[in-house]
Design an enzyme around this catalytic site. Structure first.
Site, PDB file in Angstrom:
ATOM      1  N   ARG A 110     -29.506  16.854 -35.459  1.00  0.00           N
ATOM      2  CA  ARG A 110     -28.292  16.457 -36.195  1.00  0.00           C
ATOM      3  C   ARG A 110     -27.633  17.749 -36.628  1.00  0.00           C
ATOM      4  NH1 ARG A 110     -27.419  11.659 -40.473  1.00  0.00           N
ATOM      5  NH2 ARG A 110     -27.352  10.625 -38.455  1.00  0.00           N
ATOM      6  N   HIS A 137     -21.525  10.383 -32.321  1.00  0.00           N
ATOM      7  CA  HIS A 137     -22.797   9.797 -32.778  1.00  0.00           C
ATOM      8  C   HIS A 137     -23.256   8.773 -31.732  1.00  0.00           C
ATOM      9  CE1 HIS A 137     -26.008   8.834 -35.348  1.00  0.00           C
ATOM     10  NE2 HIS A 137     -25.397   8.214 -36.337  1.00  0.00           N
ATOM     11  N   GLN A 140     -26.049   5.986 -32.329  1.00  0.00           N
ATOM     12  CA  GLN A 140     -25.600   4.871 -33.157  1.00  0.00           C
ATOM     13  C   GLN A 140     -24.948   3.785 -32.305  1.00  0.00           C
ATOM     14  OE1 GLN A 140     -25.764   4.514 -36.728  1.00  0.00           O
ATOM     15  NE2 GLN A 140     -25.252   2.434 -36.076  1.00  0.00           N
ATOM     16  N   ASP A 228     -16.572   2.627 -41.213  1.00  0.00           N
ATOM     17  CA  ASP A 228     -17.539   3.673 -41.573  1.00  0.00           C
ATOM     18  C   ASP A 228     -17.030   4.323 -42.862  1.00  0.00           C
ATOM     19  OD1 ASP A 228     -19.571   5.584 -41.516  1.00  0.00           O
ATOM     20  OD2 ASP A 228     -18.662   6.800 -39.927  1.00  0.00           O
ATOM     21  N   CYS A 267     -22.280   1.485 -39.614  1.00  0.00           N
ATOM     22  CA  CYS A 267     -23.496   2.246 -39.261  1.00  0.00           C
ATOM     23  C   CYS A 267     -24.348   2.566 -40.474  1.00  0.00           C
ATOM     24  CB  CYS A 267     -23.112   3.510 -38.502  1.00  0.00           C
ATOM     25  SG  CYS A 267     -22.176   4.707 -39.480  1.00  0.00           S
ATOM     26  N   ARG A 295     -31.444   0.597 -34.604  1.00  0.00           N
ATOM     27  CA  ARG A 295     -31.578   2.035 -34.347  1.00  0.00           C
ATOM     28  C   ARG A 295     -32.978   2.345 -33.827  1.00  0.00           C
ATOM     29  NH1 ARG A 295     -28.270   5.759 -36.740  1.00  0.00           N
ATOM     30  NH2 ARG A 295     -29.222   7.117 -35.195  1.00  0.00           N
TER      31      ARG A 295
HETATM   32  N1   CP Z   1     -26.193   5.628 -39.414  1.00  0.00           N
HETATM   33  C1   CP Z   1     -26.879   6.782 -39.539  1.00  0.00           C
HETATM   34  O1   CP Z   1     -26.905   7.642 -38.653  1.00  0.00           O
HETATM   35  O2   CP Z   1     -27.533   6.901 -40.714  1.00  0.00           O
HETATM   36  P1   CP Z   1     -28.285   8.192 -41.258  1.00  0.00           P
HETATM   37  O3   CP Z   1     -27.226   9.191 -41.638  1.00  0.00           O
HETATM   38  O4   CP Z   1     -29.037   7.685 -42.471  1.00  0.00           O
HETATM   39  O5   CP Z   1     -29.185   8.718 -40.208  1.00  0.00           O
HETATM   40  N1  NVA Z   2     -19.265   9.401 -40.148  1.00  0.00           N
HETATM   41  C1  NVA Z   2     -20.479   9.531 -40.926  1.00  0.00           C
HETATM   42  C2  NVA Z   2     -21.599   8.840 -40.259  1.00  0.00           C
HETATM   43  C3  NVA Z   2     -22.900   8.846 -41.022  1.00  0.00           C
HETATM   44  C4  NVA Z   2     -24.029   8.195 -40.270  1.00  0.00           C
HETATM   45  C5  NVA Z   2     -20.782  11.003 -41.147  1.00  0.00           C
HETATM   46  O1  NVA Z   2     -20.636  11.796 -40.211  1.00  0.00           O
HETATM   47  O2  NVA Z   2     -21.145  11.362 -42.275  1.00  0.00           O
END
Ligand code: CP
Ligand code: NVA
Length: 309
Positions: A110, A137, A140, A228, A267, A295
């Site tokens: 990440r 992402h 997701q 989101d 998500c 997930r």
């Molecule tokens: N939806 C998602 O990716 O959640 P996290 O940020 O908790 O991993």
């Molecule tokens: N758009 C959000 C998604 C979190 C899972 C972010 O990037 O923070």
């Protein structure tokens, strides 16, 4: 074991549609199989496989679901915060990729910047998985398509409405619209539209995409409404965004404009009272906790594919 051409899972636009379809099908099958994954679905030598996970930003779902997924497949995991690595002291991503490739079998990252992901993939000889970047992402959306299909059958030909920020999750929905053959309608303020390059890619690949600044128009008759957070990790302009995005909140009134049996997805993490009301999030159309569960099944399918199943 390093392979000559690793199966990276970087983005939905760079994998072919048949592969993506097979990953979603495998995710459905993984869910049916439960904790004990049948041997025929497992990659070879999985008991010796180790996944490293690197997090430059916080995570609940991605972190835990990848960890549990790898264990349920029979492999092992190492979880790292990027500050635990020498990257934090200036070692290059390229050298890190080459060293980790000698120890482990796959890396899930990440990353703050998408360039970090690409740089890792360029230099690694093992599969690299995108666990979210500022750009996309994709893991997701594999879970989201699976969730949609559980509720409403094959996603091809259906219409999905995204309302809110044209962010990283929206970008992966755009890629998916082409690869899975559904219509995507995005309702967002003009100043928070998704990257124009992705829009062009969708058009070039004959995807069905509408981008409007009218939330009602986006959701009209849709089979699914998705939103989101208004402030993604790394966004510095929270107050500006909240003001701009207020008309895009998913409320009961907005859900009524969608199809009568439309589902609601998010998500997570969700910010009740901002992008979605408590009533919609906890209401009968919401499938957000199935989506979160999925997930886990999706990660198993992604890992199995990356590791050569
Ligand atoms: N939806 C998602 O990716 O959640 P996290 O940020 O908790 O991993
Ligand atoms: N758009 C959000 C998604 C979190 C899972 C972010 O990037 O923070």
């Amino acid at each position: 074991m390093p392979t000559a051409s690793p199966r990276h899972f970087l983005d939905l636009d760079v994998l072919d549609a048949a592969t993506l379809r097979s990953i979603v099908d495998a995710a459905h099958a993984m869910k049916r199989a439960g904790k004990r994954v049948p041997a025929k679905m497992l990659p070879k030598d999985i008991a010796d496989a180790v996944l490293v996970m690197i997090f430059e930003k916080p995570s609940t779902r991605t972190r835990v679901s990848f960890d549990v997924a790898m264990r349920q497949l029979g492999g092992q995991t190492i979880m790292l915060n990027h500050t635990d690595l020498q990257i934090g002291r200036g070692e290059s991503i390229a050298d890190t990729a080459r060293v980790l490739s000698r120890y482990v079998d796959a890396i899930m990252i990440r990353a703050n910047g998408h360039d970090t992901l690409n740089e890792l993939a360029r230099h690694a000889t093992i599969p690299i998985i995108n666990g979210l970047t500022d750009r996309s992402h994709p893991c997701q959306i594999i879970a989201d398509i699976m969730t949609f299909e559980e509720a409403k059958g094959p996603i091809a030909g259906h219409s999905i409405a995204w309302v809110g920020d044209g962010n990283n999750v929206a970008a992966s929905w755009m890629h998916a619209a082409v690869q899975f053959g559904f219509e995507l309608r995005i309702g967002c303020p003009n100043s928070l539209r998704p990257d124009a390059a992705i829009e062009k890619w969708v058009q070039k690949n004959k995807g069905r995409l509408l981008i409007t600044d009218n939330a009602q128009e986006a959701v009209l008759g849709a089979d699914c409404v998705v939103t989101d957070t208004w402030v993604s990790m790394g966004d510095k302009d929270a107050e500006r965004r909240k003001k701009l995005l207020k008309p895009y909140a998913v409320t009961d009134a907005l859900m009524k404009k969608a199809g009568t049996d439309a589902i609601f997805m998010h998500c997570l993490p969700a910010y009740r009272g901002n992008e979605v009301t408590e009533q919609v999030l906890e209401g009968p159309q919401s499938v957000v906790f199935d989506e979160a569960e999925n997930r886990l099944h999706a990660q198993k399918a992604i890992l199995a594919w990356c590791l050569g199943a």
